[in-house]
Design a protein around this motif. Structure first.
Motif, mmCIF file in Angstrom:
data_model
loop_
_atom_site.group_PDB
_atom_site.id
_atom_site.type_symbol
_atom_site.label_atom_id
_atom_site.label_comp_id
_atom_site.label_asym_id
_atom_site.label_seq_id
_atom_site.Cartn_x
_atom_site.Cartn_y
_atom_site.Cartn_z
ATOM 1 N N GLN A 31 -11.890 13.745 10.485
ATOM 2 C CA GLN A 31 -11.095 14.518 11.436
ATOM 3 C C GLN A 31 -9.848 13.758 11.863
ATOM 4 O O GLN A 31 -8.828 14.369 12.197
ATOM 5 N N ASP A 32 -9.909 12.429 11.843
ATOM 6 C CA ASP A 32 -8.764 11.616 12.242
ATOM 7 C C ASP A 32 -7.575 11.797 11.306
ATOM 8 O O ASP A 32 -6.432 11.516 11.705
ATOM 9 N N LEU A 33 -7.833 12.250 10.088
ATOM 10 C CA LEU A 33 -6.745 12.417 9.126
ATOM 11 C C LEU A 33 -6.081 13.788 9.223
ATOM 12 O O LEU A 33 -5.005 13.992 8.663
ATOM 13 N N LEU A 34 -6.702 14.709 9.931
ATOM 14 C CA LEU A 34 -6.192 16.075 9.979
ATOM 15 C C LEU A 34 -5.143 16.258 11.071
ATOM 16 O O LEU A 34 -5.238 15.668 12.147
ATOM 17 N N THR A 35 -4.160 17.091 10.764
ATOM 18 C CA THR A 35 -3.125 17.433 11.739
ATOM 19 C C THR A 35 -2.634 18.842 11.464
ATOM 20 O O THR A 35 -2.665 19.301 10.317
ATOM 21 N N ASP A 72 0.470 19.504 12.471
ATOM 22 C CA ASP A 72 1.904 19.263 12.623
ATOM 23 C C ASP A 72 2.434 18.598 11.350
ATOM 24 O O ASP A 72 2.590 17.372 11.285
ATOM 25 N N PRO A 73 2.705 19.372 10.301
ATOM 26 C CA PRO A 73 3.148 18.784 9.036
ATOM 27 C C PRO A 73 4.473 18.040 9.153
ATOM 28 O O PRO A 73 4.689 17.043 8.453
ATOM 29 N N ALA A 74 5.352 18.501 10.035
ATOM 30 C CA ALA A 74 6.654 17.824 10.190
ATOM 31 C C ALA A 74 6.467 16.403 10.702
ATOM 32 O O ALA A 74 7.127 15.469 10.230
ATOM 33 N N ALA A 75 5.566 16.226 11.655
ATOM 34 C CA ALA A 75 5.311 14.885 12.182
ATOM 35 C C ALA A 75 4.679 13.998 11.112
ATOM 36 O O ALA A 75 4.989 12.802 11.018
ATOM 37 N N LEU A 76 3.803 14.559 10.317
ATOM 38 C CA LEU A 76 3.165 13.788 9.248
ATOM 39 C C LEU A 76 4.195 13.337 8.219
ATOM 40 O O LEU A 76 4.197 12.166 7.798
ATOM 41 N N VAL A 77 5.068 14.240 7.829
ATOM 42 C CA VAL A 77 6.108 13.912 6.848
ATOM 43 C C VAL A 77 7.041 12.819 7.375
ATOM 44 O O VAL A 77 7.542 11.986 6.623
ATOM 45 N N ALA A 78 7.265 12.795 8.679
ATOM 46 C CA ALA A 78 8.213 11.841 9.275
ATOM 47 C C ALA A 78 7.638 10.441 9.460
ATOM 48 O O ALA A 78 8.384 9.506 9.775
ATOM 49 N N ARG A 79 6.363 10.267 9.273
ATOM 50 C CA ARG A 79 5.758 8.956 9.534
ATOM 51 C C ARG A 79 6.307 7.875 8.614
ATOM 52 O O ARG A 79 6.516 8.095 7.414
ATOM 53 N N ASP A 80 6.501 6.685 9.162
ATOM 54 C CA ASP A 80 7.048 5.567 8.397
ATOM 55 C C ASP A 80 6.085 5.044 7.342
ATOM 56 O O ASP A 80 6.516 4.420 6.363
ATOM 57 N N ASP A 81 4.783 5.268 7.537
ATOM 58 C CA ASP A 81 3.816 4.731 6.579
ATOM 59 C C ASP A 81 3.486 5.714 5.461
ATOM 60 O O ASP A 81 2.542 5.503 4.694
ATOM 61 N N VAL A 82 4.278 6.784 5.326
ATOM 62 C CA VAL A 82 4.109 7.754 4.244
ATOM 63 C C VAL A 82 5.204 7.530 3.204
ATOM 64 O O VAL A 82 6.394 7.563 3.523
ATOM 65 N N THR A 135 0.849 -1.185 0.000
ATOM 66 C CA THR A 135 0.000 0.000 0.000
ATOM 67 C C THR A 135 0.886 1.236 0.000
ATOM 68 O O THR A 135 1.830 1.331 0.790
ATOM 69 N N ILE A 136 0.595 2.171 -0.892
ATOM 70 C CA ILE A 136 1.362 3.410 -0.994
ATOM 71 C C ILE A 136 0.683 4.473 -0.139
ATOM 72 O O ILE A 136 -0.466 4.856 -0.388
ATOM 73 N N GLY A 137 1.387 4.936 0.879
ATOM 74 C CA GLY A 137 0.853 5.939 1.783
ATOM 75 C C GLY A 137 1.152 7.345 1.285
ATOM 76 O O GLY A 137 2.277 7.655 0.882
ATOM 77 N N VAL A 138 0.132 8.205 1.305
ATOM 78 C CA VAL A 138 0.256 9.580 0.791
ATOM 79 C C VAL A 138 -0.082 10.570 1.896
ATOM 80 O O VAL A 138 -1.094 10.418 2.593
ATOM 81 N N ALA A 146 -3.322 4.913 -0.145
ATOM 82 C CA ALA A 146 -4.037 5.292 1.072
ATOM 83 C C ALA A 146 -3.610 6.678 1.531
ATOM 84 O O ALA A 146 -2.415 6.990 1.585
ATOM 85 N N LEU A 147 -4.588 7.510 1.856
ATOM 86 C CA LEU A 147 -4.313 8.835 2.407
ATOM 87 C C LEU A 147 -3.988 8.671 3.890
ATOM 88 O O LEU A 147 -4.829 8.253 4.678
ATOM 89 N N ARG A 148 -2.768 9.001 4.269
ATOM 90 C CA ARG A 148 -2.336 8.836 5.660
ATOM 91 C C ARG A 148 -2.671 10.038 6.538
ATOM 92 O O ARG A 148 -2.846 9.899 7.746
ATOM 93 N N GLY A 149 -2.716 11.211 5.937
ATOM 94 C CA GLY A 149 -3.001 12.398 6.732
ATOM 95 C C GLY A 149 -2.975 13.652 5.886
ATOM 96 O O GLY A 149 -2.422 13.664 4.778
ATOM 97 N N VAL A 150 -3.595 14.708 6.419
ATOM 98 C CA VAL A 150 -3.641 16.001 5.733
ATOM 99 C C VAL A 150 -3.242 17.074 6.737
ATOM 100 O O VAL A 150 -3.865 17.210 7.795
ATOM 101 N N ALA A 151 -2.222 17.819 6.416
ATOM 102 C CA ALA A 151 -1.768 18.895 7.300
ATOM 103 C C ALA A 151 -2.494 20.187 6.959
ATOM 104 O O ALA A 151 -2.543 20.595 5.794
ATOM 105 N N VAL A 152 -3.074 20.831 7.970
ATOM 106 C CA VAL A 152 -3.799 22.085 7.793
ATOM 107 C C VAL A 152 -3.364 23.072 8.865
ATOM 108 O O VAL A 152 -2.785 22.681 9.893
#
Length: 439
Positions: free
Chosen positions: A63-67, A69-79, A11-14, A46-52
Motif C-alpha cells: 500500500q505504501d507504493l500506491l498513489t 496522484d500520478p503528477a506527484a509521482l512523476v515529479a519525484r527526484d528518485d524516479v 539504483t534506477i527508480g521506476v 527499484a519500484l518507486r510507486g504505482v499510480a492508480v
C-alpha cells in the motif's frame, strides 16, 4: 537524486502509471525478477510507486507504493523511468511530456496517444536527451517496432502488413470456422473476455488504425497520424462473405497495411489503411487465427520477414514493456540513448482513391438474360478488369460475385456506385478488398 545500491552502483527508480492487467504484470515482474533485472541492467531497479485511480481496491503490491496522484509521482527526484500504462490521451499526454522534460525516460504502450502525438513527445525526448520507448504499443509481445527502427535501419522498407487486433481476428476466425454470424460471434468474444463492453475501438478499426499510423511513421521515416489512415471495420462482414471467400480459396482478415506507393515518375507516397480483406489461404497471414497477431515486413534487401505471437494480454504485453524498461535503464546506467525519431523522408500521404486495390463484390441480381453483360459494362467503362465471376442461386436468390484485377480504388468504388444504380442489380450486398495476390 537517485540513491545508490548496496554495492555502490546507481539504483534506477521506476514509476508505473496504471495498474490494470498490463500494469499489474509489470509490477509483479519487477518484484519477482529483481536479481535478474539488476544483472541485465547493471544496477538495481527499484519500484518507486504505482499510480492508480482507486486506492481502496485491494492490489498485490505494498500500500505504501500506491498513489492516486500520478503528477506527484512523476515529479519525484528518485524516479528515472516512467512506465505509462494508463491509456487514453489525457492526462497521459501531459504526464509523459512532463516526465520527458524533467529528464526521465518513458516507456509507454499507449497507441492512441502515440498515433496522434508521437512527434510532440519524440521532440521532448530529443530535447531532454532521454529515451521514449513504445514496443508494446503495436502488437503486444511481438517485437516489431525495434526491428523496424534498428535491425532494418539500413534497408528500405516497402510494405508492412499485418493482423494487429486480436478481438477482430478472433471474431473473423470464429465466423470462418463455425459459420456463425457477426453478432453471435461478437457476443461470444465478449463472454470470453476478448471484446470490451464497448467494442467500437476494435471492431470499427480505430485500434488497428492507431497501430498502422505508428508502424507507417517508423517504416517510412514520415510522421503519420491516425487521421491519415483510411479505416473500415468488420461490422459489415457477413457469414456469407466467409463462405464465398472459401470458394475462392481465401479467408477474411482485418488488415493493417502500410506501404510505399511509387508513381510512374518515380515519386513516392505513403499509404496507410485498415480494412477487412480477402487473402488467399496460401498467404502466411491466413493461418493466423484466434486472438493472435502477426506482422509481415517486406524490405528491399531483407525480403519478407514475419513476426507472430500474442498480440495482447497482461503478461505478453508486460514482456514488451519490460524489454523497453531494461533498455532505458541500461542507457541511464551506462550512458547512451535509444534510436531517435526519424522523419527525414517526410513523404506525402496517398489518398485511398489513388491506391491500386482489388475488389470482391457480391450482389443480389435479377435472374434474367443480359445481367452479366450490364455488370461487366460498368467495369469496362472505368477500365477495371474482371478476374473472376461466380453466379449462385436462381430466381429471387440469384447472386453474382465479381472479383476484379488491380485498379485505382477510386475506379473500383465508382463501379460499385454504378452497379447500385442498375435496374438489374437488386442490391450490392457486400464489398471487400482482396489482398495478398500479385495480379
Amino acid at each position: 537524486m537517485t540513491a545508490s545500491g548496496a554495492n555502490g552502483s546507481r539504483t534506477i527508480g521506476v514509476a508505473v502509471l496504471g495498474m490494470g492487467n498490463v500494469g499489474a504484470e509489470v509490477v509483479r515482474i519487477i518484484g519477482e525478477n529483481a536479481d535478474d533485472l539488476k544483472s541485465r541492467v547493471g544496477a538495481p531497479v527499484a519500484l518507486r510507486g504505482v499510480a492508480v485511480r482507486d486506492l481502496s481496491r485491494p492490489r498485490k503490491v505494498s500500500q505504501d507504493l500506491l498513489t492516486d496522484d500520478p503528477a506527484a509521482l512523476v515529479a519525484r527526484d528518485d524516479v528515472d523511468i516512467v512506465v505509462e500504462l494508463m491509456g487514453g490521451i489525457d492526462p497521459a499526454r501531459e504526464l509523459i511530456r512532463t516526465a520527458l522534460q524533467n529528464g526521465k525516460s518513458v516507456v509507454t504502450a499507449n497507441k492512441a496517444l502515440l498515433a496522434e502525438y508521437t512527434g510532440e513527445l519524440a521532440t521532448a525526448a530529443a530535447d531532454a536527451k532521454v529515451d521514449l520507448y513504445f514496443e508494446a504499443a503495436v502488437a503486444g509481445a511481438i517485437p516489431v517496432v525495434r526491428p523496424l527502427m534498428q535491425s532494418l535501419a539500413g534497408d528500405t522498407v516497402d510494405r508492412v502488413a499485418g493482423i494487429v487486433n486480436g478481438t477482430t481476428n478472433f471474431i473473423l476466425s470464429e465466423m470462418a470456422q463455425t459459420g456463425a454470424d457477426y453478432a453471435a460471434t461478437l457476443a461470444e468474444a465478449g463472454r470470453l473476455g476478448y471484446a470490451e463492453a464497448d467494442p467500437t475501438a476494435d471492431v470499427e478499426g480505430y485500434d488497428a488504425a492507431a497501430k498502422a499510423a505508428i508502424l507507417a511513421s517508423i517504416a517510412f521515416h514520415t510522421r503519420v497520424t491516425a487521421a491519415d489512415v483510411y479505416r473500415q471495420g468488420i461490422s459489415s462482414v457477413t457469414a456469407d462473405d466467409l463462405v464465398a471467400a472459401k470458394k475462392f480459396d481465401c479467408t477474411v482478415k482485418l488488415l493493417s497495411i502500410c506501404e510505399r506507393v511509387r508513381g510512374a515518375d518515380g515519386s513516392e507516397r505513403v499509404s496507410a489503411r485498415v480494412y477487412p480483406a480477402l487473402i488467399p489461404l496460401s498467404h502466411p497471414l491466413a493461418a493466423v487465427n484466434g486472438a493472435f497477431n502477426a506482422v509481415v515486413v517486406e524490405a528491399e534487401n531483407a525480403g519478407r520477414l514475419m513476426f507472430y505471437g500474442q498480440g495482447a494480454g497482461g503478461a505478453p504485453t508486460a514482456s514488451a514493456v519490460l524489454g523497453d524498461m531494461v533498455m532505458a535503464a541500461r542507457n541511464k546506467v551506462h550512458g547512451g540513448r535509444g534510436p531517435l525519431e526519424s522523419t527525414y523522408a517526410s513523404l506525402p500521404i496517398a489518398s485511398i482513391d489513388d491506391v491500386p486495390t482489388r475488389y470482391y463484390i457480391s450482389m443480389k441480381v435479377a435472374d434474367k438474360a443480359g445481367v452479366l453483360a450490364q455488370v461487366a459494362g460498368e467495369f469496362s467503362k472505368r477500365s477495371v478488369s474482371i478476374a473472376a465471376v461466380r453466379q449462385e442461386g436462381a430466381g429471387e436468390d440469384a447472386r453474382l460475385i465479381v472479383v476484379t484485377h488491380r485498379a485505382p480504388d477510386r475506379a473500383q468504388s465508382e463501379c460499385v456506385a454504378a452497379l447500385e444504380d442498375l435496374e438489374s442489380v437488386i442490391k450490392v450486398s457486400s464489398v471487400l478488398r482482396l489482398e495478398g495476390t500479385d495480379d
